[in-house]
Design an enzyme around this catalytic site. Structure first.
Site, PDB file in Angstrom:
ATOM      1  N   PRO A 130      -3.010  -1.270   4.774  1.00  0.00           N
ATOM      2  CA  PRO A 130      -1.582  -1.481   4.803  1.00  0.00           C
ATOM      3  C   PRO A 130      -1.087  -2.618   5.559  1.00  0.00           C
ATOM      4  CG  PRO A 130      -2.296   0.005   6.525  1.00  0.00           C
ATOM      5  CD  PRO A 130      -3.687  -0.499   6.034  1.00  0.00           C
ATOM      6  N   SER A 208      -0.176   5.387   2.681  1.00  0.00           N
ATOM      7  CA  SER A 208       0.465   6.543   2.582  1.00  0.00           C
ATOM      8  C   SER A 208      -0.228   7.462   1.953  1.00  0.00           C
ATOM      9  CB  SER A 208       1.713   6.249   1.922  1.00  0.00           C
ATOM     10  OG  SER A 208       1.360   6.046   0.424  1.00  0.00           O
ATOM     11  N   GLU A 229      -7.544   7.320   5.036  1.00  0.00           N
ATOM     12  CA  GLU A 229      -6.664   7.263   6.271  1.00  0.00           C
ATOM     13  C   GLU A 229      -5.373   7.356   6.007  1.00  0.00           C
ATOM     14  OE1 GLU A 229      -7.474   7.727   9.462  1.00  0.00           O
ATOM     15  OE2 GLU A 229      -9.781   7.597   9.166  1.00  0.00           O
TER      16      GLU A 229
HETATM   17  P1  NAD Z   1       1.043   1.966   0.951  1.00  0.00           P
HETATM   18  O1  NAD Z   1       0.379   3.408   0.817  1.00  0.00           O
HETATM   19  O2  NAD Z   1       2.175   1.631   0.466  1.00  0.00           O
HETATM   20  O3  NAD Z   1      -0.113   0.913   0.922  1.00  0.00           O
HETATM   21  C1  NAD Z   1      -1.220   0.721   1.278  1.00  0.00           C
HETATM   22  C2  NAD Z   1      -2.072  -0.160   0.437  1.00  0.00           C
HETATM   23  O4  NAD Z   1      -2.452   0.641  -0.676  1.00  0.00           O
HETATM   24  C3  NAD Z   1      -1.564  -1.545   0.067  1.00  0.00           C
HETATM   25  O5  NAD Z   1      -2.324  -2.367   0.331  1.00  0.00           O
HETATM   26  C4  NAD Z   1      -1.010  -1.363  -1.342  1.00  0.00           C
HETATM   27  O6  NAD Z   1      -0.716  -2.415  -2.025  1.00  0.00           O
HETATM   28  C5  NAD Z   1      -2.076  -0.414  -1.648  1.00  0.00           C
HETATM   29  N1  NAD Z   1      -1.576   0.657  -2.876  1.00  0.00           N
HETATM   30  C6  NAD Z   1      -0.456   1.077  -3.084  1.00  0.00           C
HETATM   31  N2  NAD Z   1      -0.537   1.884  -4.196  1.00  0.00           N
HETATM   32  C7  NAD Z   1      -1.715   2.013  -4.627  1.00  0.00           C
HETATM   33  C8  NAD Z   1      -2.452   2.528  -5.918  1.00  0.00           C
HETATM   34  N3  NAD Z   1      -1.860   3.501  -6.491  1.00  0.00           N
HETATM   35  N4  NAD Z   1      -3.595   1.960  -5.937  1.00  0.00           N
HETATM   36  C9  NAD Z   1      -4.408   1.335  -5.184  1.00  0.00           C
HETATM   37  N5  NAD Z   1      -3.759   0.756  -4.054  1.00  0.00           N
HETATM   38  C10 NAD Z   1      -2.470   0.920  -3.870  1.00  0.00           C
HETATM   39  O7  NAD Z   1       1.299   1.892   2.709  1.00  0.00           O
HETATM   40  P2  NAD Z   1       1.738   0.833   3.581  1.00  0.00           P
HETATM   41  O8  NAD Z   1       3.448   1.150   3.384  1.00  0.00           O
HETATM   42  O9  NAD Z   1       1.237  -0.291   3.424  1.00  0.00           O
HETATM   43  O10 NAD Z   1       1.351   1.658   4.925  1.00  0.00           O
HETATM   44  C11 NAD Z   1       2.072   2.539   5.547  1.00  0.00           C
HETATM   45  C12 NAD Z   1       1.195   3.805   5.242  1.00  0.00           C
HETATM   46  O11 NAD Z   1       0.170   3.667   5.906  1.00  0.00           O
HETATM   47  C13 NAD Z   1       2.052   4.898   6.244  1.00  0.00           C
HETATM   48  O12 NAD Z   1       1.814   6.107   5.393  1.00  0.00           O
HETATM   49  C14 NAD Z   1       1.003   5.114   7.343  1.00  0.00           C
HETATM   50  O13 NAD Z   1       1.078   6.275   8.016  1.00  0.00           O
HETATM   51  C15 NAD Z   1      -0.507   4.843   6.715  1.00  0.00           C
HETATM   52  N6  NAD Z   1      -1.389   4.313   7.782  1.00  0.00           N
HETATM   53  C16 NAD Z   1      -2.292   5.183   8.228  1.00  0.00           C
HETATM   54  C17 NAD Z   1      -3.300   4.777   9.246  1.00  0.00           C
HETATM   55  C18 NAD Z   1      -4.328   5.904   9.821  1.00  0.00           C
HETATM   56  O14 NAD Z   1      -5.289   5.447  10.293  1.00  0.00           O
HETATM   57  N7  NAD Z   1      -4.339   7.035   9.290  1.00  0.00           N
HETATM   58  C19 NAD Z   1      -3.214   3.527   9.962  1.00  0.00           C
HETATM   59  C20 NAD Z   1      -2.208   2.785   9.663  1.00  0.00           C
HETATM   60  C21 NAD Z   1      -1.141   3.086   8.418  1.00  0.00           C
END
Ligand code: NAD
Length: 465
Positions: A130, A208, A229
């Site tokens: 992310p 997410s 995660e």
């Molecule tokens: P996001 O889910 O929008 O994107 C995360 C990653 O997934 C990006 O690289 C994105 O391009 C990719 N992605 C999105 N849709 C996809 C799909 N359909 N198939 C494959 N890849 C895809 O998240 P974000 O907005 O970049 O980050 C914020 C989120 O990350 C929040 O929900 C946060 O809680 C979570 N997060 C969790 C942790 C943890 O350790 N649990 C740590 C940091 C962030």
């Protein structure tokens, strides 16, 4: 092409080419060739490469800081003096962990046979990260997987790819086979191409919960291992014997660090009704002291939100929220995507602001009556990542901690982490652990070797008295 925007002033800072979807398979193939060599490396050899990488990262602190701060807007000192040294410590930990990755249990388990349990790497790991902690997340994805003997292809978030690209550049001179750590850039389409590629054996994602589901679906046909995660909605439980000033400082730091764009951020503070008024006032004071500002200025506590769209999203949550806005609640005037640190009191447990991940500097306060209600409210969201308990009574803090459905509980603090401690959640926050020996284990599989060393005893030859 993706144009990278500096969230602190809205300017364009760079343009990064997206990996064409059809090139992903080629990248994975190169990773597989590198894996065939790396799987033969001894634990000591793997450790040496990771230690060299840690030194290279340490030596590149200024450049990595520039790249990360330009893309995220986080205060430079927070990254240079906190997150970067922590990432270096992570890498050194993973180097050590590579040398203590052992199969547990071995011996004569069946008459005439010696059993040996061996840990082997999974293969090629596709990792998706992310934008909130781009560099640390790349290290958490790549470090344990490489330590366990895998090849890794990382796809960073489209808004923040450059520190991950830089990590791979540094890694190229650390002495590992070419192509062992590669990066593909772009959005969900490139992510899905990686997840579904038949040459990828395991998929790891931090993002997410919706993305976690999409990745899991993409991994189904290949029956791949998944490591998820996901989001969080951490509660902080404040009991009647908590020291309020320290609580307010800790909870507000937990709520506003990285401008609240943190999966473990304190987002819901539940307060014993008998102290509710005083605690809300202490929180208001602490929230009002948090200074958003220029990431390069010494006095800035937090930076902007990641984008204009995300700021609008956060503001939407606040304007629709149940409860009373005690302070903040609006965007900061001027350039950049800043948002005023916000405290909302008396929100309804079932309302959107309490149930959904806002991912901004927004804290919601709610009163409770008694331990049972505190635990019930804390557990009543789809998430289960982090939590904190604030009390002077150690027995109560422990008792309550054991009843929370989460991956981590801090007592009288909120946020600290250590390379040795597993990080990950339950429920809608996913499964799989980052950091710690557990993360390295998750990127490996146990194999059983059963070697005949003698004629087995006849069946039933041994009957306990
Ligand atoms: P996001 O889910 O929008 O994107 C995360 C990653 O997934 C990006 O690289 C994105 O391009 C990719 N992605 C999105 N849709 C996809 C799909 N359909 N198939 C494959 N890849 C895809 O998240 P974000 O907005 O970049 O980050 C914020 C989120 O990350 C929040 O929900 C946060 O809680 C979570 N997060 C969790 C942790 C943890 O350790 N649990 C740590 C940091 C962030």
């Amino acid at each position: 092409m993706t144009t990278l925007i500096n969230p602190a002033d809205g300017s364009a800072v760079d343009v990064v080419p997206d990996t064409p979807v059809e090139r992903v398979a080629e990248t994975v193939q190169t990773a597989r060739e590198a894996f065939e060599q790396w799987r033969e490396a001894t634990p000591g050899e793997r450790a040496r490469v990771l230690l060299r990488l840690a030194d290279l990262v340490e030596g590149d602190a200024e450049e990595l800081t520039r790249l990360e701060v330009e893309e995220t807007g986080k205060p430079a000192s927070v990254f240079r003096d906190g997150e970067l040294p922590f990432a270096v410590d992570n890498l050194r930990f993973f180097a050590g962990a590579a040398r203590s990755l052992e199969g547990t249990g071995a011996g004569v388990l069946s008459s005439g046979y010696t059993s040996v349990l061996v840990r082997r790497p999974v293969g090629v790991v596709g990792s998706i990260s992310p934008w909130n902690f781009p560099f640390i997340m790349a290290v958490w994805k790549a470090g344990p997987a490489l330590a366990a003997g895998n090849a890794v292809v990382v796809k960073p978030a489209p808004a923040t790819p450059r520190t991950t690209l830089r990590l791979a550049e540094l890694f190229a001179s650390a002495g590992a086979p070419d192509g062992l750590l590669q990066v593909v850039t772009g959005g969900a389409d490139v992510g899905q191409a990686l997840v579904t590629d038949p040459g990828v054996d395991m998929v790891s994602v931090t993002g997410s919960s919706a993305t976690g589901r999409a990745v899991m679906r993409g991994a189904v046909d290949g029956l791949k291992r998944v490591h998820l995660e996901l989001g969080g909605k951490a509660p902080a439980l404040v009991f009647d014997d908590a020291e309020l000033e320290g609580m307010a400082a800790g909870v507000v730091m937990g709520a506003t660090y990285n401008t609240g764009q943190d999966c473990t951020a304190a987002t819901r503070v539940y307060i014993d009704r008998s102290r509710y008024g005083d605690a809300v006032e202490a929180l208001r004071e602490a929230v009002s002291r948090v200074r958003p500002g220029d990431p390069w200025a010494a006095g800035s506590d937090i930076g902007p939100l990641i984008s204009a769209a995300h700021r609008d999203r956060v503001h939407g949550f606040v304007t629709r929220s149940s409860g009373r806005v005690v302070c903040g609640g609006k965007p900061v005037d001027g350039p950049g995507f800043y948002y005023t640190p916000t405290l909302i009191a008396d929100a309804d447990q079932d309302s959107e602001i309490v149930q959904s991940e806002v991912f901004g500097p927004v804290l919601v306060a709610i009163p409770f009556d008694g331990e049972d209600e505190a635990v019930r409210l804390a557990n009543a969201t789809p998430y289960g990542l982090a939590s904190s308990v604030w009390s002077a009574d150690v027995s109560r803090a422990l008792r309550v901690s054991h009843r929370l459905d989460v991956g981590v509980t801090w007592v009288n603090d909120h946020l600290p982490i250590a390379s040795e401690a597993p990080h990950g959640g339950v429920k809608g926050s996913g499964f799989g652990k980052d950091m710690s020996q557990e993360a390295v284990q998750e990127y490996s599989v146990t194999r059983h070797l059963m070697i005949k060393h003698a004629a087995p005893r006849p069946r039933d030859s041994f009957r306990p008295a």
